[in-house]
Write a protein that holds these residues in place. Structure first.
Motif, PDB file in Angstrom:
ATOM      1  N   UNK A  77      43.149  36.016  48.192  1.00  0.00           N
ATOM      2  CA  UNK A  77      42.028  35.105  48.394  1.00  0.00           C
ATOM      3  C   UNK A  77      40.800  35.484  47.562  1.00  0.00           C
ATOM      4  N   UNK A  78      40.640  36.772  47.246  1.00  0.00           N
ATOM      5  CA  UNK A  78      39.458  37.142  46.476  1.00  0.00           C
ATOM      6  C   UNK A  78      39.497  36.554  45.077  1.00  0.00           C
ATOM      7  N   UNK A  79      40.667  36.173  44.618  1.00  0.00           N
ATOM      8  CA  UNK A  79      40.786  35.429  43.366  1.00  0.00           C
ATOM      9  C   UNK A  79      40.880  33.932  43.637  1.00  0.00           C
ATOM     10  N   UNK A 108      33.925  34.705  36.511  1.00  0.00           N
ATOM     11  CA  UNK A 108      33.784  35.609  37.661  1.00  0.00           C
ATOM     12  C   UNK A 108      34.821  36.718  37.650  1.00  0.00           C
ATOM     13  N   UNK A 109      34.593  37.699  38.510  1.00  0.00           N
ATOM     14  CA  UNK A 109      35.553  38.780  38.721  1.00  0.00           C
ATOM     15  C   UNK A 109      35.644  39.033  40.227  1.00  0.00           C
ATOM     16  N   UNK A 110      36.156  38.026  40.937  1.00  0.00           N
ATOM     17  CA  UNK A 110      36.239  38.128  42.383  1.00  0.00           C
ATOM     18  C   UNK A 110      34.889  37.945  43.050  1.00  0.00           C
ATOM     19  N   UNK A 111      34.913  37.826  44.366  1.00  0.00           N
ATOM     20  CA  UNK A 111      33.692  37.644  45.144  1.00  0.00           C
ATOM     21  C   UNK A 111      33.174  39.004  45.577  1.00  0.00           C
ATOM     22  N   UNK A 112      31.844  39.150  45.642  1.00  0.00           N
ATOM     23  CA  UNK A 112      31.255  40.464  45.892  1.00  0.00           C
ATOM     24  C   UNK A 112      31.239  40.862  47.368  1.00  0.00           C
TER      25      UNK A 112
END
Length: 349
Positions: free
Chosen positions: A208-210, A194-198
């Motif tokens: 938190x996005x990571x 993943x690359x963070x939440x969309x």
């Protein structure tokens, strides 16, 4: 003791240094030449990269990239780190920040080719210590398939790293299915990272996005593959999911119940959702030994692969010692033998 990496009849001799073969399946390399290609047409930071982080996180990230840049952008310092950490083989995959799915297809292809050539060159510089995975322009599936074929046939890369979604399209989207069909036909590994939440509007603080967003993205990606019928259509797919598979290995009972209780949950999924988890591989980047033991207990030691996330600050600092409490048979599988099987590596005494 040594191992041969056997793909497309190309043999690579590697020396095993310790009691167990140690293959780190989760290591990244950035290729600056690809950034230059993209920046010429899309100057500035990629869209969304700062949308879900605050100033403090951005400051820490800038400091991190200054510190690890020499290691992330080349391989000159890796061998010393590998020897220090007890790693026999690094499986090098692209920096997730270089997916470049947001560009036009031609730019995406040029960047992908540059990254893949760079990774292939890195492997060729020290083939007894490195194995490579590539990237493809998923915004154009025909081009993605063509580049995946080149990775497998010309560059001898062992896998393709893909994100958990493609510009908002989840992995069960019909437009993506020819890619999965071809990956199955080629027998190439797909490494989902993943690359963070969309949609991380509530995750801007505390990174938190990571911390939360990455595992949540992986959970959604795996769930769409299961409930969307992708793993039924392509049962031969080889998939490894980063960060221990996200949250789904620890909370699959709710999905199984929904599948039993609701027609909208079982419409495209032929079997209990948890049964598909045993067909996937996960890396062991979960940071807590009790969580690792839980993965072994519920998922099985034959589908787990040591992964560190080198060289980022969210990497496991001592990946070999992290597996010390496993019994010897499980340890041998998880630390290297599973990755050897998954990547076409033959162990020779």
């Amino acid at each position: 003791m040594g191992i041969n990496c056997c793909t497309n009849k190309n043999l690579i001799q590697v020396n095993q240094k310790g009691k167990h073969l140690v293959v780190d399946i989760h290591c990244h390399l950035n290729v600056p030449a690809a950034d230059k290609i993209v920046q010429e047409k899309y100057p500035g930071p990629p869209p969304g990269i700062h949308e879900f982080s605050n100033d403090k996180s951005n400051e820490v990230n800038r400091a991190q990239f200054c510190e690890i840049g020499a290691t992330l952008n080349n391989i000159n310092l890796r061998l010393k780190d590998m020897d220090k950490l007890g790693i026999d083989v690094q499986v090098i995959s692209p920096n997730p920040g270089q997916y470049f799915y947001y560009t036009d297809p031609e730019t995406g292809l040029a960047a992908s080719q540059t990254i893949n050539n760079g990774i292939a060159d890195a492997v060729a510089s020290n083939p007894e210590r490195f194995v490579g995975m590539g990237t493809v322009p998923m915004q154009d599936i025909d081009l993605a398939i063509t580049e995946m074929r080149r990775c497998a046939s010309e560059l001898n890369l062992r896998g393709i790293e893909i994100s958990t979604n493609v510009n908002g399209k989840d992995l069960h989207d019909e437009v993506l299915q020819p890619f999965f069909a071809e990956a199955e036909a080629l027998g190439i590994l797909l490494f989902i990272h993943p690359l963070g939440f969309t949609h991380a509007h509530r995750m801007k603080e505390y990174y938190f996005n990571n911390l939360i967003g990455n595992p949540l993205e992986s959970t959604l990606a795996v769930s769409h593959l299961i409930f969307g019928g992708v793993l039924d259509r392509y049962p031969g797919l080889k998939i490894c999911v980063a960060h221990g598979g996200g949250y789904i290995p620890g909370y699959w009972g709710r999905m199984d119940h929904g599948w039993r209780a609701r027609a909208d949950c079982s419409e495209h999924c032929q079997h209990l959702p948890s049964s598909y988890l045993r067909k996937l591989w996960f890396d062991t980047l979960v940071f807590d030994k009790e969580q690792l033991a839980s993965l072994v207990r519920t998922h099985g030691s034959d589908r787990l692969c040591l992964g560190s996330d080198y060289p980022f600050d969210m990497a496991e600092p001592d990946p070999v010692a992290f597996h010390d409490e496993l019994d010897e048979a499980d340890k041998a599988k998880v630390m290297g033998l599973n990755a050897a099987e998954l990547l076409g590596i033959e162990v020779k005494l």
